[in-house]
Design an enzyme around this catalytic site. Structure first.
Site, PDB file in Angstrom:
ATOM      1  CB  THR A   1      -0.757  -0.005   1.340  1.00 30.48           C
ATOM      2  OG1 THR A   1      -1.536  -1.151   1.386  1.00 30.48           O
ATOM      3  CG2 THR A   1      -1.591   1.192   1.532  1.00 30.48           C
TER       4      THR A   1
ATOM      5  CG  ASP B   1      -2.916   2.294  -2.477  1.00 31.77           C
ATOM      6  OD1 ASP B   1      -2.851   1.284  -3.184  1.00 31.77           O
ATOM      7  OD2 ASP B   1      -2.663   2.281  -1.248  1.00 31.77           O
TER       8      ASP B   1
ATOM      9  CE  LYS C   1      -5.206  -0.413   0.123  1.00 27.87           C
ATOM     10  NZ  LYS C   1      -3.909  -0.507  -0.500  1.00 27.87           N
TER      11      LYS C   1
ATOM     12  N   GLY D   1      -0.552  -3.589   5.365  1.00 26.89           N
ATOM     13  CA  GLY D   1      -0.132  -4.886   5.877  1.00 26.89           C
ATOM     14  C   GLY D   1      -1.155  -5.935   5.506  1.00 26.89           C
TER      15      GLY D   1
ATOM     16  CB  SER E   1       4.962  -1.669  -0.571  1.00 27.37           C
ATOM     17  OG  SER E   1       3.709  -1.423  -1.156  1.00 27.37           O
TER      18      SER E   1
ATOM     19  CG  ASP F   1       4.733   0.085  -4.233  1.00 26.81           C
ATOM     20  OD1 ASP F   1       3.806   0.013  -3.415  1.00 26.81           O
ATOM     21  OD2 ASP F   1       5.570  -0.820  -4.388  1.00 26.81           O
TER      22      ASP F   1
ATOM     23  CB  SER G   1       0.307   1.586  -4.210  1.00 28.85           C
ATOM     24  OG  SER G   1       1.243   1.292  -3.243  1.00 28.85           O
TER      25      SER G   1
END
Lengths: 138, 288
Positions: free
Chosen positions: B44, B60, B76, B90, B172, B209, B212
């Site tokens: 994420t 995101d 989230k 996580g 991440s 990334d 995400s």
């Protein structure tokens, strides 16, 4: 050689042979014994979770003793002991209302209330055996 | 197991009965070459920033399961209390359950004290619970809210350590988002600037990334008001190439069909097919 001398350093509570009468493994009640099963817990959290409530109580009582003197934990433990006696027989579900109110568990929710609720378990304990165990008759 | 059901009543909470069996199964399965199903993570980008009057939280919306996107639009930013919200990175189930448990506990606590809950209370409850489980609950959280002492922002790691900071990122994509924050963060920003900063930080995480993606959700918390903007910005629409700052409009994905008339027509002949009626049946419909 007794098992406790084979372990490394600190005697680990909760792990050890289930000793029955005559100081031998009670195969009828605890099943077959295996050294590997008893020396190592199956998960890193198993032991700490089993003793969590006891350790929390110990910490709280010792803090209370240091702050307010000996009478405070003594009085509380007396009340806990009285509340713990208000229960149904062991194989039935009792609400522990007085004990929960004293401990403050009536105002919090944790995994003990959500996961593996004993009131919803599919197996019931064996009534005669459980009562005999509780009364110390076996 | 046999002992407990025979002699002692059962306790609630986590049960470790199957751990040894699972360890043995895992060893066997790796020998055969297959894989055990993996937990769904939210790999994420989540972040939060303190501005003049409150907090802006951003996240995101992609949930991954190994190399596959499991949920293209998951939420989230979780509700903890009317003035406190929490973003979670996580393992998806862990963040969901943890925030729900803490939200329930905070509600009971605020009913018992008859006061609006404080962010520090939520922080301490979360860190004590995560430390108790020694990091096995994989929940990395960004907790933010406004209470009687002003706006507060905390980042909470899976093992139970917390930091109280003016801007935090987790997940991440946290490095990409942190790069944007470090460049453009100023103290006491206005609300619009703060929203733009958080949107850009999450967009940096989304584009740089793999874990995400999809949309950007924002949550603006000020004293007495919460704006939950979902979605605030759809950075990745299907079929539309992304917008760059110097281009006015997003352009469609290329259309590779040939125009009508590309192939020249040489001859054309029409043959009529005569169909004769062979059989006619009527079937009544039951309209009751």
């Amino acid at each position: 050689m007794p098992l406790s001398q084979l372990k490394d350093s600190v005697p680990v509570t909760g792990m050890g042979p289930q000793v029955g009468a005559y100081g031998v493994q009670d195969t009828l009640r605890s099943g077959f014994s295996s050294v590997k099963n008893e020396l190592l817990p199956s998960h890193a959290l198993e032991l700490s979770e089993k003793n969590f409530q006891l350790n929390q109580d110990k910490i709280n009582f010792s803090n209370l003793r240091n702050i307010q003197g000996l009478h405070a934990p003594l009085k509380l433990q007396m009340e806990y002991r009285a509340a713990r006696q208000i229960q149904r027989l062991p194989f039935l579900q009792s609400s522990h209302l007085a004990l929960d109110t004293l401990k403050g568990n009536d105002e919090s929710i944790s995994f003990e209330d959500i996961l593996n609720d004993p009131a919803q378990s599919e197996m019931m304990g064996e009534p005669h055996v459980m009562v005999e165990y509780k009364l110390g008759m076996m | 197991m046999a002992t407990l059901s025979v002699c002692q009543p059962q306790l609630g909470g986590f049960s470790f009965e199957n751990c040894k069996r699972n360890a043995v199964l895992e060893a066997e399965v790796t020998k055969l070459g297959c894989n055990i199903p993996s937990a769904r993570k939210t790999g994420t980008t989540i972040c939060g920033v303190v501005f003049k009057d409150g907090i802006v939280l951003g996240a995101d919306t992609r949930a991954t399961e190994g190399m596959i996107v499991a949920d293209k639009n998951c939420s989230k930013i979780h509700y903890i209390s009317p003035n406190i919200y929490c973003c979670g990175a996580g393992t998806a189930a862990d963040t969901e359950m943890t925030t729900q448990i803490i939200s329930s506990n905070l509600e009971l606590h605020s009913l018992s004290t008859s006061r609006l809950p404080r962010v520090a209370t939520a922080n301490r409850m979360l860190k004590q619970m995560l430390f108790r489980y020694q990091g096995h609950i994989g929940a990395a959280l960004v907790l933010g809210g406004v209470d009687c002492n002003g706006p507060h922002l905390y980042s909470i790691y899976p093992h139970g350590s917390t930091d109280k900071l003016p801007y935090v990122t987790m997940g991440s994509g946290s490095l990409a988002a942190m790069a944007v924050f470090e460049d453009r963060y100023k103290q006491d920003m206005e609300e619009e600037d703060a929203k733009r900063l958080v949107r850009d930080a999450i967009a940096a995480g989304i584009f740089n990334d793999l874990g995400s993606g999809s949309n950007i959700d924002l949550c603006v918390i000020t004293k007495g008001r919460v704006d939950y903007l979902r979605p605030h910005d759809m950075a990745n629409k299907k079929g539309v190439r992304c917008v760059y700052e110097h281009e006015a409009l997003p352009h469609q994905t290329g259309n590779y069909k040939y125009k009508q008339g590309t192939t020249g027509v040489l001859t054309k002949s029409v043959i009529k097919l005569d169909l004769e009626v062979v059989e006619e049946t009527v079937q009544t419909m039951d309209t009751s």
